[in-house]
Design a protein around this motif. Structure first.
Motif, short mmCIF file in Angstrom:
data_model
loop_
_atom_site.label_atom_id
_atom_site.label_comp_id
_atom_site.label_asym_id
_atom_site.label_seq_id
_atom_site.Cartn_x
_atom_site.Cartn_y
_atom_site.Cartn_z
N UNK A 42 0.82 -1.20 0.00
CA UNK A 42 0.00 0.00 0.00
C UNK A 42 0.86 1.26 0.00
N UNK A 43 2.02 1.17 0.66
CA UNK A 43 2.92 2.33 0.67
C UNK A 43 3.42 2.61 -0.74
N UNK A 44 3.79 1.55 -1.45
CA UNK A 44 4.27 1.77 -2.82
C UNK A 44 3.13 2.17 -3.74
N UNK A 45 1.92 1.72 -3.43
CA UNK A 45 0.77 2.20 -4.19
C UNK A 45 0.60 3.70 -3.98
N UNK A 46 0.76 4.14 -2.72
CA UNK A 46 0.65 5.57 -2.43
C UNK A 46 1.77 6.36 -3.09
N UNK A 47 2.98 5.79 -3.12
CA UNK A 47 4.09 6.48 -3.76
C UNK A 47 3.86 6.60 -5.27
N UNK A 48 3.32 5.53 -5.88
CA UNK A 48 3.03 5.59 -7.31
C UNK A 48 1.95 6.64 -7.59
N UNK A 49 0.92 6.70 -6.71
CA UNK A 49 -0.13 7.71 -6.87
C UNK A 49 0.43 9.11 -6.65
N UNK A 50 1.28 9.25 -5.62
CA UNK A 50 1.87 10.56 -5.35
C UNK A 50 2.74 11.01 -6.52
N UNK A 51 3.43 10.08 -7.14
CA UNK A 51 4.29 10.44 -8.26
C UNK A 51 3.47 10.98 -9.42
N UNK A 52 2.29 10.39 -9.66
CA UNK A 52 1.41 10.90 -10.71
C UNK A 52 0.94 12.32 -10.39
N UNK A 53 0.64 12.55 -9.11
CA UNK A 53 0.22 13.90 -8.70
C UNK A 53 1.38 14.88 -8.86
N UNK A 54 2.58 14.46 -8.45
CA UNK A 54 3.74 15.36 -8.54
C UNK A 54 4.12 15.63 -9.99
N UNK A 55 3.89 14.65 -10.88
CA UNK A 55 4.18 14.90 -12.30
C UNK A 55 3.27 16.01 -12.82
N UNK A 56 2.02 16.02 -12.35
CA UNK A 56 1.12 17.12 -12.75
C UNK A 56 1.61 18.44 -12.16
N UNK A 57 2.01 18.41 -10.88
CA UNK A 57 2.49 19.64 -10.24
C UNK A 57 3.77 20.15 -10.89
N UNK A 58 4.56 19.22 -11.46
CA UNK A 58 5.83 19.61 -12.09
C UNK A 58 5.67 19.97 -13.56
N UNK A 59 4.47 19.77 -14.10
CA UNK A 59 4.26 20.11 -15.51
C UNK A 59 4.53 21.59 -15.72
N UNK A 60 5.22 21.94 -16.79
CA UNK A 60 5.54 23.36 -17.01
C UNK A 60 4.28 24.19 -17.21
N UNK A 61 4.18 25.28 -16.49
CA UNK A 61 3.06 26.18 -16.66
C UNK A 61 3.27 27.08 -17.85
N UNK A 62 2.37 28.02 -18.02
CA UNK A 62 2.54 28.98 -19.11
C UNK A 62 3.82 29.79 -18.88
N UNK A 63 4.56 30.06 -19.93
CA UNK A 63 5.80 30.84 -19.75
C UNK A 63 5.50 32.17 -19.06
N UNK A 64 6.39 32.54 -18.18
CA UNK A 64 6.21 33.81 -17.47
C UNK A 64 6.32 34.98 -18.43
#
Length: 589
Positions: free
Chosen positions: A315-337
């Motif tokens: 379950x911990x690794x399931x949570x890490x895999x889920x967290x990684x998907x969330x962090x990939x979204x958070x790390x997606x490049x936003x609109x250029x400043x």
């Protein structure tokens, strides 16, 4: 429509995901410190139990037939008090971790939503809505559940293992050595299974994302499915995706659940060795029965948490895999400043120019080639052409949803990229073919973007858009609550409301992308007349398929295969008898 293939992705950086989750936890370090103190206190009380049990057994001197009942009673009472106190503290730990997990999930969802508002349009063009929703809901829930339950269990297990090992070593170093024989085997098996379960849980998260995307897509087009009698096909396609998601869940769960029993068997093997050696030491008079009993209880406390950690590792690794998907979204490049020297676009006149612009969504496949146009303030510019010619792409560039790859874009004589993106977009009002209404009153939907608008201004805009009569027929008029996405209105009525919203919005430039596609011809003519009156002095860009509605445009651009092949007034283009003439003739044959 082809069915989607589930991606079998592996976590790229489990340690990185763990570090980032730790950063979220650190925002609640005070609560976690208090929880840790409760864990330590509860485990101290729990660890006193085996020692008290051993004292009670030693007090029963069966060999001489004498029992010190006072010691037995005191030990039993103390054991009861310790068990009760430990249970109450455990409840406090669980409540505290549940609250912390809920707060972290709230913060994580807020971060994800804020990030979604910053992401460029290209991100939503390239990612399925269902997969994005899955990250906001399912993946964050998996992380929160892990923090609420598994983290508390791990904290308790670590303290229990350390305390039990200390007590075991105090009672009998020899028996402790036998206990440690099986630990390397349990650790090796757990590490090996972790490598197996990580990709399985990543595949499970991806499978659920694909299933959410499929369901979102099919139910948004439910009428079309019924209209083409494709219910059976949709059910079969969903069955395939559901079967794949269930298979991914089954494989991940089976691998995770097999760890606990196997580690339990290894621990029981160690307990058998302890019992054998303990019997030999007792018969040799090297240890009494009470200490053996205490040691056995401590060994159970020592091996039990190891077994529990093995159970929750998956379950911990399931949570890490889920967290990684969330962090990939958070790390997606936003609109250029915006550039350091970008300034707000103020005192907008509405002069727009594209000069030799080339653009493609993929760098090697241009959609627009050397496009140029000039829109003067207060003029109506119509963009026409066959499907896929690049009409909407021009609008995307005007709004800076995408940036041009070659050429120049100017607004009021200045480089478009010299203005802040927010001020540039505020200079436009938009009405798209795909209407968007939110759950709220009719008044709130029309006033979206103009929160300071008075009721009289909203009503005036609704009248100009020819939707006032419809609104007055609703139960509460302008205070009627529209269901999500305007489900209690017709498509034409929703489109009229969005047109009223654009009319009310105080912008110098207006974009209409097939804005009247869902209204009848008579209403469309009325709206065009009203727009000409209300948009006097404002620059309008209209994408239209019905050429009869743009005959009075000041400038018509004919786009074909990414190029402006003709431009001029309706009369001039008809006289030329070129591409526009052929489009017009095809509609009125």
């Amino acid at each position: 429509m082809a069915s989607r293939e589930t991606k079998k992705e592996k976590p790229q950086d489990a340690r990185g995901a763990l570090r980032r989750l730790a950063a979220y936890l650190m925002d609640y370090r005070a609560a976690l410190a208090a929880i840790l103190l409760l864990v330590i206190a509860g485990n101290i009380l729990s660890l006193l139990g085996p020692s008290l049990a051993g004292r009670a057994i030693s007090a029963a001197d069966a060999g001489r037939g004498q029992v010190d009942f006072a010691v037995v009673y005191r030990s039993a009472g103390a054991m009861l008090a310790c068990c009760l106190g430990s249970s109450l503290l455990t409840v406090g730990v669980n409540v505290g971790m549940m609250r912390t997990g809920r707060l972290i999930a709230k913060k994580m969802r807020g971060d994800v939503f804020d990030k979604l508002l910053e992401l460029p349009v290209s991100y939503f063009d390239q990612n399925q809505a269902g997969d994005i929703i899955s990250r906001v809901s399912y993946d964050v829930d998996v992380v929160a559940t892990c923090i609420s339950t598994d983290l508390a269990q791990i904290l308790t297990s670590i303290v229990t293992v350390a305390g039990s090992f200390f007590m075991m070593a105090v009672i009998s170093p020899a028996l402790t050595g036998v206990t440690l024989v099986t630990i390397p085997l349990a650790v090796w098996y757990t590490r090996r299974m972790n490598r197996v379960t990580k990709p399985l849980f990543a595949r499970r998260s991806a499978a659920y994302g694909a299933m959410n995307s499929f369901v979102e897509e099919k139910f948004s087009g439910h009428r079309t499915i019924q209209g083409y009698a494709r219910e059976d096909w949709s059910a079969q396609a969903f069955g395939d995706i559901n079967r794949d998601a269930a298979g991914a869940y089954r494989e991940a769960t089976r691998a995770a659940k097999s760890m606990g029993p196997t580690v339990g068997f290894i621990n029981n093997l160690g307990l058998a060795l302890v019992g054998t050696l303990g019997s030999l030491l007792y018969m040799g008079g090297l240890i009494d029965l009470g200490k053996i009993s205490s040691f056995v209880l401590y060994s159970r406390k020592f091996s039990g948490p190891i077994n529990e950690i093995a159970n929750v590792t998956g379950e911990i690794y399931s949570a890490l895999a889920a967290a990684e998907r969330v962090f990939r979204l958070l790390d997606a490049p936003g609109e250029p400043a915006d550039g350091a020297e970008a300034v707000p676009l103020a005192h907008v006149r509405g002069e727009v120019e594209l000069e030799d612009v080339t653009f493609g969504y993929a760098p090697d496949r241009p959609v627009l080639r050397h496009v140029s146009l000039s829109a003067q303030p207060g003029r109506l510019v119509a963009i026409v052409g066959p499907t896929g010619a690049g009409k909407t792409t021009i609008i995307n560039l005007l709004m800076r949803f995408y940036d041009v790859q070659e050429g120049r874009c100017r607004v009021d004589g200045g480089d478009m990229y010299g203005y802040t993106r927010e001020s540039l977009r505020r200079a436009y009002a938009m009405v798209l073919q795909d209407t968007w209404l939110f759950e709220g009153t009719v008044y709130e939907n029309i006033a979206y973007g103009r929160e300071d608008a008075s009721r009289q201004e909203v009503i005036a805009a609704a009248k100009a858009a020819r939707v006032h009569a419809y609104v007055m027929q609703l139960p509460q008029g302008y205070d009627t609550v529209i269901r999500e996405d305007g489900g209690n209105l017709s498509k034409g009525q929703k489109q009229l409301l969005t047109i009223a919203r654009a009319m009310l919005y105080d912008a110098k430039m207006l974009i209409l992308d097939e804005a009247t596609s869902n209204v009848d011809t008579a209403t469309e003519r009325q709206i065009q007349t009203a727009m000409r009156e209300l948009m006097a002095g404002k620059t309008c860009f209209v994408i239209a398929h019905r050429l009869s509605t743009i005959q009075n445009a000041d400038l018509i651009l004919v786009v074909d295969r990414g190029q402006v092949v003709e431009q001029g007034t309706h009369r001039a283009l008809m006289a030329r008898q070129g591409a526009y003439y052929r489009l017009y003739a095809a509609q009125f044959e």
